[in-house]
Scaffold this active site. Structure first.
Site, PDB file in Angstrom:
ATOM      1  N   GLU A   1       0.337   5.279   0.709  1.00  0.00           N
ATOM      2  CA  GLU A   1      -0.574   6.333   1.156  1.00  0.00           C
ATOM      3  C   GLU A   1      -0.105   7.699   0.661  1.00  0.00           C
ATOM      4  OE1 GLU A   1      -2.236   4.097   5.146  1.00  0.00           O
ATOM      5  OE2 GLU A   1      -0.893   5.810   5.396  1.00  0.00           O
TER       6      GLU A   1
ATOM      7  N   ASN B   1       0.850  -1.196   0.000  1.00  0.00           N
ATOM      8  CA  ASN B   1       0.000   0.000   0.000  1.00  0.00           C
ATOM      9  C   ASN B   1       0.885   1.246   0.000  1.00  0.00           C
ATOM     10  OD1 ASN B   1       0.732  -0.693   2.680  1.00  0.00           O
ATOM     11  ND2 ASN B   1      -0.991   0.441   3.542  1.00  0.00           N
TER      12      ASN B   1
ATOM     13  N   CYS C   1     -10.879  -2.849  -4.332  1.00  0.00           N
ATOM     14  CA  CYS C   1      -9.899  -3.864  -4.749  1.00  0.00           C
ATOM     15  C   CYS C   1     -10.590  -5.120  -5.259  1.00  0.00           C
ATOM     16  CB  CYS C   1      -8.960  -4.205  -3.594  1.00  0.00           C
ATOM     17  SG  CYS C   1      -7.744  -2.912  -3.288  1.00  0.00           S
TER      18      CYS C   1
ATOM     19  N   CYS D   1      -4.269   0.791  -2.351  1.00  0.00           N
ATOM     20  CA  CYS D   1      -4.095  -0.445  -1.590  1.00  0.00           C
ATOM     21  C   CYS D   1      -3.050  -1.341  -2.272  1.00  0.00           C
ATOM     22  CB  CYS D   1      -5.404  -1.207  -1.516  1.00  0.00           C
ATOM     23  SG  CYS D   1      -6.784  -0.302  -0.804  1.00  0.00           S
TER      24      CYS D   1
ATOM     25  N   GLU E   1      -3.351  -4.460  -2.972  1.00  0.00           N
ATOM     26  CA  GLU E   1      -3.959  -5.353  -3.958  1.00  0.00           C
ATOM     27  C   GLU E   1      -4.088  -4.671  -5.327  1.00  0.00           C
ATOM     28  OE1 GLU E   1      -5.015  -4.512  -0.898  1.00  0.00           O
ATOM     29  OE2 GLU E   1      -6.487  -5.947  -0.157  1.00  0.00           O
TER      30      GLU E   1
ATOM     31  N   CYS F   1     -10.622  -4.339   0.298  1.00  0.00           N
ATOM     32  CA  CYS F   1     -11.753  -3.408   0.288  1.00  0.00           C
ATOM     33  C   CYS F   1     -12.590  -3.649  -0.970  1.00  0.00           C
ATOM     34  CB  CYS F   1     -11.254  -1.967   0.355  1.00  0.00           C
ATOM     35  SG  CYS F   1     -10.511  -1.369  -1.174  1.00  0.00           S
TER      36      CYS F   1
HETATM   37 ZN   LIG Z   1      -8.323  -1.953  -1.327  1.00  0.00          ZN
END
Ligand SMILES: [Zn+2]
Length: 130
Positions: A44, A42, A88, A53, A55, A85
């Site tokens: 940010e 990930n 994703c 993310c 993924e 999430c």
């Molecule tokens: Zn995600």
């Protein structure tokens, strides 16, 4: 390749996580048809909504390398179990089937599930009426 290698590579990818805001480091290792693997973490951003993310970051790498059929993904974190999430899951479904394996670990527990189980209904752009 068994799950343990995929999980280990997700844990290694996690070490590169850039997560100064949430402190929640996530790594992913995605496997494509034919066995090629793509690792990501990930990333940010100070503008939180721009964060990505692990993924989805892995999917972007796979597609950029011509891997369009995804078969498995391992996602690793510590603490909370790293369930993908909704965004994703939708992105994974573009290149993976309902049977795509999703392996989750928080370092203490490992859980195996499938894309179809986590995203039983998905958006599909149906252009047959046009
Ligand atoms: Zn995600």
């Amino acid at each position: 390749m068994d799950d343990s290698v995929l999980i280990q590579e997700a844990q290694t990818a996690r070490e590169q996580s850039y997560c100064p805001y949430s402190g929640y480091a996530v790594g992913a290792c995605l496997e494509a048809k034919g066995g090629r693997r793509f690792k990501a973490c990930n990333v940010e951003n100070a503008s939180y909504g721009l964060s990505i993310c692990a993924e989805r970051s892995a999917v972007v790498q796979a597609v950029a390398h011509g891997a369009l059929e995804l078969t498995r993904i391992a996602v690793a974190a510590e603490g909370a179990m790293p369930y993908p999430c909704g965004a994703c899951l939708q992105v994974l479904r573009e290149f993976g089937s309902d049977g795509m394996e999703i392996i989750l670990t928080n370092g203490k527990h490992t859980e195996r599930t499938s894309l179809g189980a986590l995203l039983p209904a998905r958006f599909v752009l149906d252009k047959t009426d046009e």
